[in-house]
Design a protein around this motif. Sequence first.
Motif, PDB file in Angstrom:
ATOM      1  N   UNK A  52     -14.064 -18.452 -12.269  1.00 14.90           N
ATOM      2  CA  UNK A  52     -13.791 -18.024 -13.648  1.00 14.90           C
ATOM      3  C   UNK A  52     -15.072 -17.942 -14.470  1.00 14.90           C
ATOM      4  N   UNK A  53     -15.974 -18.903 -14.274  1.00 14.86           N
ATOM      5  CA  UNK A  53     -17.227 -18.890 -15.029  1.00 14.86           C
ATOM      6  C   UNK A  53     -18.096 -17.723 -14.600  1.00 14.86           C
ATOM      7  N   UNK A  54     -18.162 -17.474 -13.299  1.00 13.52           N
ATOM      8  CA  UNK A  54     -18.924 -16.329 -12.803  1.00 13.52           C
ATOM      9  C   UNK A  54     -18.348 -15.030 -13.353  1.00 13.52           C
ATOM     10  N   UNK A  55     -17.039 -14.909 -13.369  1.00 11.26           N
ATOM     11  CA  UNK A  55     -16.392 -13.716 -13.906  1.00 11.26           C
ATOM     12  C   UNK A  55     -16.753 -13.521 -15.373  1.00 11.26           C
ATOM     13  N   UNK A  56     -16.747 -14.604 -16.138  1.00 17.11           N
ATOM     14  CA  UNK A  56     -17.067 -14.542 -17.566  1.00 17.11           C
ATOM     15  C   UNK A  56     -18.508 -14.086 -17.775  1.00 17.11           C
ATOM     16  N   UNK A  57     -19.437 -14.638 -16.984  1.00 19.19           N
ATOM     17  CA  UNK A  57     -20.843 -14.253 -17.091  1.00 19.19           C
ATOM     18  C   UNK A  57     -21.018 -12.776 -16.757  1.00 19.19           C
ATOM     19  N   UNK A  58     -20.388 -12.342 -15.681  1.00 17.61           N
ATOM     20  CA  UNK A  58     -20.502 -10.934 -15.281  1.00 17.61           C
ATOM     21  C   UNK A  58     -19.935 -10.015 -16.362  1.00 17.61           C
ATOM     22  N   UNK A  59     -18.767 -10.349 -16.877  1.00 18.63           N
ATOM     23  CA  UNK A  59     -18.152  -9.525 -17.913  1.00 18.63           C
ATOM     24  C   UNK A  59     -19.001  -9.487 -19.175  1.00 18.63           C
ATOM     25  N   UNK A  60     -19.633 -10.618 -19.520  1.00 20.99           N
ATOM     26  CA  UNK A  60     -20.512 -10.659 -20.685  1.00 20.99           C
ATOM     27  C   UNK A  60     -21.702  -9.716 -20.524  1.00 20.99           C
ATOM     28  N   UNK A  61     -22.081  -9.451 -19.275  1.00 21.04           N
ATOM     29  CA  UNK A  61     -23.205  -8.552 -19.001  1.00 21.04           C
ATOM     30  C   UNK A  61     -22.724  -7.148 -18.623  1.00 21.04           C
ATOM     31  N   UNK A  62     -21.452  -6.872 -18.904  1.00 21.91           N
ATOM     32  CA  UNK A  62     -20.931  -5.527 -18.694  1.00 21.91           C
ATOM     33  C   UNK A  62     -20.555  -5.186 -17.273  1.00 21.91           C
ATOM     34  N   UNK A  63     -20.462  -6.179 -16.400  1.00 22.85           N
ATOM     35  CA  UNK A  63     -20.121  -5.943 -15.000  1.00 22.85           C
ATOM     36  C   UNK A  63     -18.612  -6.065 -14.809  1.00 22.85           C
TER      37      UNK A  63
END
Length: 224
Positions: A37-48
């Motif tokens: 979940x944290x990895x997903x959040x980081x990726x989404x924050x960077x537009x991934x």
Amino acid sequence: MRDGSFLVGRKPEPDFDWANLEGKHILAGRPGGVPAMTLQWVLNKHGVSTNNKNFDTSVAFDAMVGTFETDKSIDYTTMFEPTASEYVALGKGYIVASVGAASGEVPYTAFSAQKSWLKKNNNTAKAFLRAVLRGYQYMSENSPEVVAKSLVKSFPGTSETSAAAAVKSYLEINAWALSPVLDKAPFERLQDIMENAGTLKSRADYNLAVDNTIAKELVEELGI
């Protein structure tokens, strides 16, 4: 006070950028797990985008390293220490980023108890937390090599070298909370992460969920 996983790739990336992971096959961990979940959040924050098969949560946690090593279609995976450093030392991959450093503070590990138990066992709870804090202080005040000598007794099969590398990695990203007080911002961030992953239906009230009474007493007592 941070996610302890590291992003491991197949080549060194001194100029790593999270945005470059768009379209890459990423082995993320189990669905609903904080690392994923944290990895997903980081990726989404960077537009991934993570709403596709490239954000792979199909592999069990304990099988991720072996799967990454054998399946060359996977571009990245996450590993905790000391596994990550050991993998790099064997020349099999490279640590390219820290998920926890990118996400910011979250209450990744917290201690909880019923109000009724705390009322009857306040001194026990306080002694337990005091011991944890002294352990954290020991890690921050000594070299990773010295700390490793104490840690390996609790981790059979892990060498002092690997333990020292793990301590060094976690100290560098400020992973451990030297203060036991849980502030509101990281509490809310964890809920943001869970909402982003679609695993939280309603948010918890910080003032109802968190009791910092003992934590604040220890801050004053230990001069943190």
